[in-house]
Design an enzyme around this catalytic site. Structure first.
Site, mmCIF file in Angstrom:
data_model
loop_
_atom_site.group_PDB
_atom_site.id
_atom_site.type_symbol
_atom_site.label_atom_id
_atom_site.label_comp_id
_atom_site.label_asym_id
_atom_site.label_seq_id
_atom_site.Cartn_x
_atom_site.Cartn_y
_atom_site.Cartn_z
ATOM 1 N N VAL A 66 14.477 62.706 37.220
ATOM 2 C CA VAL A 66 15.730 63.339 37.942
ATOM 3 C C VAL A 66 16.946 63.994 37.163
ATOM 4 O O VAL A 66 17.355 64.986 37.174
ATOM 5 C CB VAL A 66 15.915 62.842 39.177
ATOM 6 N N ASP A 67 17.494 62.607 36.462
ATOM 7 C CA ASP A 67 18.520 62.679 35.532
ATOM 8 C C ASP A 67 18.274 63.951 34.500
ATOM 9 O O ASP A 67 19.177 64.672 34.185
ATOM 10 C CB ASP A 67 18.928 61.571 34.886
ATOM 11 N N ILE A 68 17.347 63.742 33.824
ATOM 12 C CA ILE A 68 16.671 64.626 32.722
ATOM 13 C C ILE A 68 16.852 65.928 33.332
ATOM 14 O O ILE A 68 17.233 66.814 32.483
ATOM 15 C CB ILE A 68 15.516 64.166 31.859
#
Length: 397
Positions: A168-170
């Site tokens: 999700v961060d990436i």
């Protein structure tokens, strides 16, 4: 030829992963990145170890190259005034502070836009700026749970599982980088060179990441099932045990299935109406998969790979990272780079996956130590050593 983003100055007030990943992409492409950190503490990911190299966590090192670090105490007005001076010369600001924090310090988009109307102001948040969750902090693991990603990951009879990397961060970092590039392009076409506010949230990016799974649910109103390492709508598309290890098989078309059956000596399966077409293989996977599993046990992985690759049937070994980074293809791509770090010495990093014939990505700076470039950056603003010492004594730097 200048680097693709040469001359673009970016203030990076973000921490941990999504924001730093975004700005590292832009830094690899030639932008000047000034990482603004809290004195004494810095980016929280600096402490996310072990493992460490030269006192810095490997986690921090993976997303902070091509940046210079300055420490500023934004809780004090003089620190905020220093940031405003940097803003006047910047093209982009990226931040992922908690909802309302930047506004409370007078550093929100509306305030900084008055100082620099050309500024592109990118906010990365957990849940966006509207809705009942807008004030919640965003954490990848929690977002994987809340957006349904865990519900579709894991074995059918097992517990829901997170994906092994912080996807999700990436994903959010990738969306943010793309949005910033689009905003830079739009600004150059604007007669007034007008900037704009860019917003991306982990929640929305996670929903976008669901892709075909979300589409299938929205079309049918049926909840997707967990299939472990198998595929919901393509069969056979999963690992199989072989005579010695395991192999990942990705047969995506009826023609590929027929070719596989021929080389495996089971052409009758390709003619069986239960298995001839993918839609029927999906419906009858519980009958087909055990038959294929028995066949795969007849040969070792290397032999299967040789046969399948030679006939253009998608398959691959299930590698551990030691095999990945010693693989001849990985070595040929030269994606692992070595850079000189001030405390870790020679540092190996995964470089940019982008290839450009005229303006290729490069690594100019190793991930910086906390405040490593404070004096250099302030000198560029016209501050004298004496003024810097006074600011340090006041707890601004």
């Amino acid at each position: 030829m200048p680097k693709a983003l040469e001359g673009v100055k970016i203030l990076d007030l973000s921490r941990i992963l999504a924001g730093p990943y975004c700005t590292q992409i832009l830094g690899d492409l030639g932008a000047e990145i000034i990482k603004v950190e809290q004195p004494g503490l810095g980016d929280g990911s600096r402490a996310w170890g072990p493992p460490f190299a030269g006192g810095e966590a490997a986690y921090y090192l993976c997303v902070n190259r091509n940046k210079r670090s300055i420490t500023l105490n934004l809780k004090k007005e003089k620190g905020r005034d220093l940031l405003r001076k940097l803003v006047k010369e910047a093209d982009v600001l990226v931040e992922n502070f908690k909802f309302g924090d930047m506004a409370s310090m007078g550093l929100d988009y509306e305030s900084l836009n008055k100082l620099n109307p050309s500024l592109i102001y990118c906010t990365i948040s957990g849940y966006g700026s509207v809705g009942p969750y807008k004030e919640r902090p965003g954490y990848d693991f929690v977002l994987q749970a809340e957006t349904g990603i865990m519900s579709i990951t894991g074995e059918a009879e097992g517990d829901p599982m997170k994906v092994g990397v912080a996807l999700v961060d990436i994903t959010t970092g990738l969306y943010a980088a793309n949005a910033i590039l689009a905003a830079l392009f739009a600004r150059e076409r604007s007669p007034e060179k007008r900037g704009q506010k860019v917003e991306v949230s982990l929640y929305e990016c996670a929903l976008a990441w669901l892709a075909n799974i979300a589409s299938s649910y929205l079309v049918t109103d049926k909840l997707p099932l967990r299939y472990g390492n198998a595929h919901a709508t393509v069969v056979p598309y999963q690992p199989f045990h072989t005579a010695d290890t395991s192999i990942a098989v990705g047969i995506g078309t009826d023609n590929q299935f027929a070719k596989f059956c021929k080389l495996a000596g089971c052409s009758e399966l390709a003619e069986d109406p239960r298995f001839k077409e993918n839609q029927n293989r999906v419906r009858n996977r519980e009958m087909l998969v055990p038959l294929l599993q028995a066949i795969f046990l007849n040969r070792p992985t290397a032999e299967w790979l040789k046969l399948m690759i030679a006939t253009d049937i998608p398959a691959g070994a299930i590698n551990t990272l030691d095999r990945v980074f010693s693989d001849p293809h990985t070595l040929a791509l030269e994606i692992v780079k070595e850079i000189e770090h001030p405390t870790a010495g020679i540092l190996k990093v995964v470089g940019s996956p982008i290839h450009m014939s005229e303006t290729p990505p490069t690594i100019k700076y190793a991930p910086p130590l906390l405040g490593q470039h404070t004096a250099q950056i302030l000198a560029e603003l016209g501050y004298s050593p004496l003024q810097m010492e006074e600011l340090k004594n006041e707890g601004i730097l």
